[in-house]
Design a protein around this motif. Sequence first.
Motif, PDB file in Angstrom:
ATOM      1  N   ASP A 173      -3.988   7.389  -2.970  1.00  0.00           N
ATOM      2  CA  ASP A 173      -3.850   5.396  -2.545  1.00  0.00           C
ATOM      3  C   ASP A 173      -3.491   4.948  -3.156  1.00  0.00           C
ATOM      4  O   ASP A 173      -4.656   4.579  -4.071  1.00  0.00           O
ATOM      5  CB  ASP A 173      -4.055   5.886  -1.249  1.00  0.00           C
ATOM      6  N   GLN A 193       0.892  -1.237  -0.506  1.00  0.00           N
ATOM      7  CA  GLN A 193      -0.080  -0.134  -0.179  1.00  0.00           C
ATOM      8  C   GLN A 193       1.085   1.315   0.102  1.00  0.00           C
ATOM      9  O   GLN A 193       1.934   1.847   0.995  1.00  0.00           O
ATOM     10  CB  GLN A 193      -0.999   0.308   1.321  1.00  0.00           C
ATOM     11  N   THR A 243      -2.250   0.849  -4.963  1.00  0.00           N
ATOM     12  CA  THR A 243      -1.658  -0.548  -3.994  1.00  0.00           C
ATOM     13  C   THR A 243      -0.935  -0.939  -5.256  1.00  0.00           C
ATOM     14  O   THR A 243      -1.318  -0.861  -6.327  1.00  0.00           O
ATOM     15  CB  THR A 243      -3.096  -1.640  -3.597  1.00  0.00           C
TER      16      THR A 243
END
Length: 194
Positions: free
Chosen positions: A146, A74, A148
């Motif tokens: 954000d 992450q 991944t």
Amino acid sequence: MDISLTPIRSQEPLIIERLRLAFPASTFDIKRVPQVLSIKEFTRYANASPFIGLAWTGMRPDTASGRMLKGVMQWRLVLIYKTSNTLEARFKGDARGLGLDAMLDVAMVLLQGVDFKDHGHTAVTLANSVIADGWSDDDIAIAQVDFTFSFATTPAPLALMSVDDFTALGITWALSDDPDADTVADELTPPQEI
């Protein structure tokens, strides 16, 4: 021990290289930062505006990992834009055409659904506006993205093949909360490869 091929170490330069497609070094400063910036760090980076901070925020394993650890790392981008122009220019852009809105839009597009051959793929999970506690200037706009980055790894890239390799890690187990208590060092016997 070779850590150059571990997930975090190998993903960081790929992310930065991807961002450089639209955020050239001549205009944008990109640096690794902690997940939460201190006010001193924030002040330094705000003065380097336009600034992009790259923070590793955690790892979520795939529940079906088995012996190979699979999951997603992450990551977070911290986008900071400061203008000496009108307050609205923070978002919509100044004479150079820059602004937080454009930085945010471009960063999200660059990081969504990218397949990095032999390394994994990315997915944007959240983007939002943030504030810096303790910062009072009206000329700053901040957002974060954000995302991944998938990975799969085993101990193989670490090149830990012998007992001596593991011994070099210097693992010592504390058996008590008392710092003066005795400790135990383990000698590991890894399974032999066939």
